[in-house]
Design a protein around this motif. Structure first.
Motif, short mmCIF file in Angstrom:
data_model
loop_
_atom_site.label_atom_id
_atom_site.label_comp_id
_atom_site.label_asym_id
_atom_site.label_seq_id
_atom_site.Cartn_x
_atom_site.Cartn_y
_atom_site.Cartn_z
N LEU A 127 0.84 -1.18 0.00
CA LEU A 127 0.00 0.00 0.00
C LEU A 127 0.88 1.25 0.00
O LEU A 127 1.89 1.30 0.69
N LYS A 128 0.48 2.23 -0.77
CA LYS A 128 1.21 3.48 -0.78
C LYS A 128 0.80 4.30 0.42
O LYS A 128 -0.36 4.31 0.83
N ASP A 129 1.78 4.99 1.00
CA ASP A 129 1.47 5.89 2.11
C ASP A 129 0.74 7.12 1.58
O ASP A 129 1.07 7.65 0.53
N ILE A 130 -0.24 7.56 2.34
CA ILE A 130 -0.94 8.78 1.98
C ILE A 130 -0.07 9.96 2.39
O ILE A 130 0.61 9.92 3.41
N SER A 131 -0.08 11.00 1.59
CA SER A 131 0.77 12.14 1.88
C SER A 131 0.26 12.88 3.11
O SER A 131 -0.93 12.84 3.44
N PRO A 132 1.15 13.59 3.82
CA PRO A 132 0.73 14.31 5.02
C PRO A 132 -0.33 15.37 4.75
O PRO A 132 -1.21 15.59 5.58
N ARG A 133 -0.27 16.01 3.59
CA ARG A 133 -1.26 17.05 3.34
C ARG A 133 -2.66 16.45 3.17
O ARG A 133 -3.64 17.02 3.63
N TRP A 134 -2.74 15.28 2.51
CA TRP A 134 -4.06 14.65 2.35
C TRP A 134 -4.57 14.12 3.68
O TRP A 134 -5.75 14.30 4.01
N SER A 135 -3.72 13.47 4.45
CA SER A 135 -4.19 12.88 5.70
C SER A 135 -4.62 13.96 6.69
O SER A 135 -5.66 13.86 7.33
N GLY A 136 -3.83 15.02 6.81
CA GLY A 136 -4.19 16.10 7.73
C GLY A 136 -5.44 16.84 7.30
O GLY A 136 -6.33 17.13 8.11
#
Length: 143
Positions: free
Chosen positions: A75-84
């Motif tokens: 699984l690809k990690d979700i970017s910090p901007r999307w998760s926040g």
């Protein structure tokens, strides 16, 4: 072999469409229950049946499509901007809904203020996380 794979893909698409149709009918029964208490009591039997159909179709869909996914695919990690931004947006929408509903605070001006604040917070989080993406995440030690 390819005919079997094509047949499974076609069956999975059909099952997915049927699951969405059943889910739409289930949401419609919830709407009817919410709008009318008299008719809503009669809809409970349909609601149970539709829930069983939706769950059964989802299980069938994932059972058919199980072999199509690679076991080694990470699984690809979700970017910090999307998760926040998503966490702030969903939390703000929940607070806005609670403030607007009659069972909650029943205050439209307060819900508008919360929604505006949510949008401002999401934009600020997005900009901050974009600017500092390399510094956000797991702990990094220099050797």
């Amino acid at each position: 072999m390819t005919d079997l794979k094509r047949l499974r893909t076609l069956a999975a698409k059909l099952i997915k469409v049927l699951a969405f149709m059943a889910a739409g009918a289930l949401f419609f029964t919830w709407y009817i229950e919410w709008r009318s208490a008299v008719v809503g009591a009669e809809m409970r039997g349909y609601e149970r049946t539709l829930k069983a159909i939706v769950y059964g179709l989802l299980i069938a869909y994932h059972a058919i499509r199980f072999d199509d996914r690679s076991q080694t695919q990470d699984l690809k990690d979700i970017s910090p901007r999307w998760s926040g931004a998503l966490v702030a947006l969903l939390t703000g929408l929940a607070a806005t809904t609670y403030a607007a509903l009659p069972s909650g605070l029943n205050s439209l001006p307060l819900s508008a203020i919360i929604f505006a604040g949510t949008l401002i917070a999401v934009i600020a989080i997005w900009r901050f996380a974009t600017a500092h993406a390399d510094e956000i995440g797991e702990v990094r030690f220099k050797r």
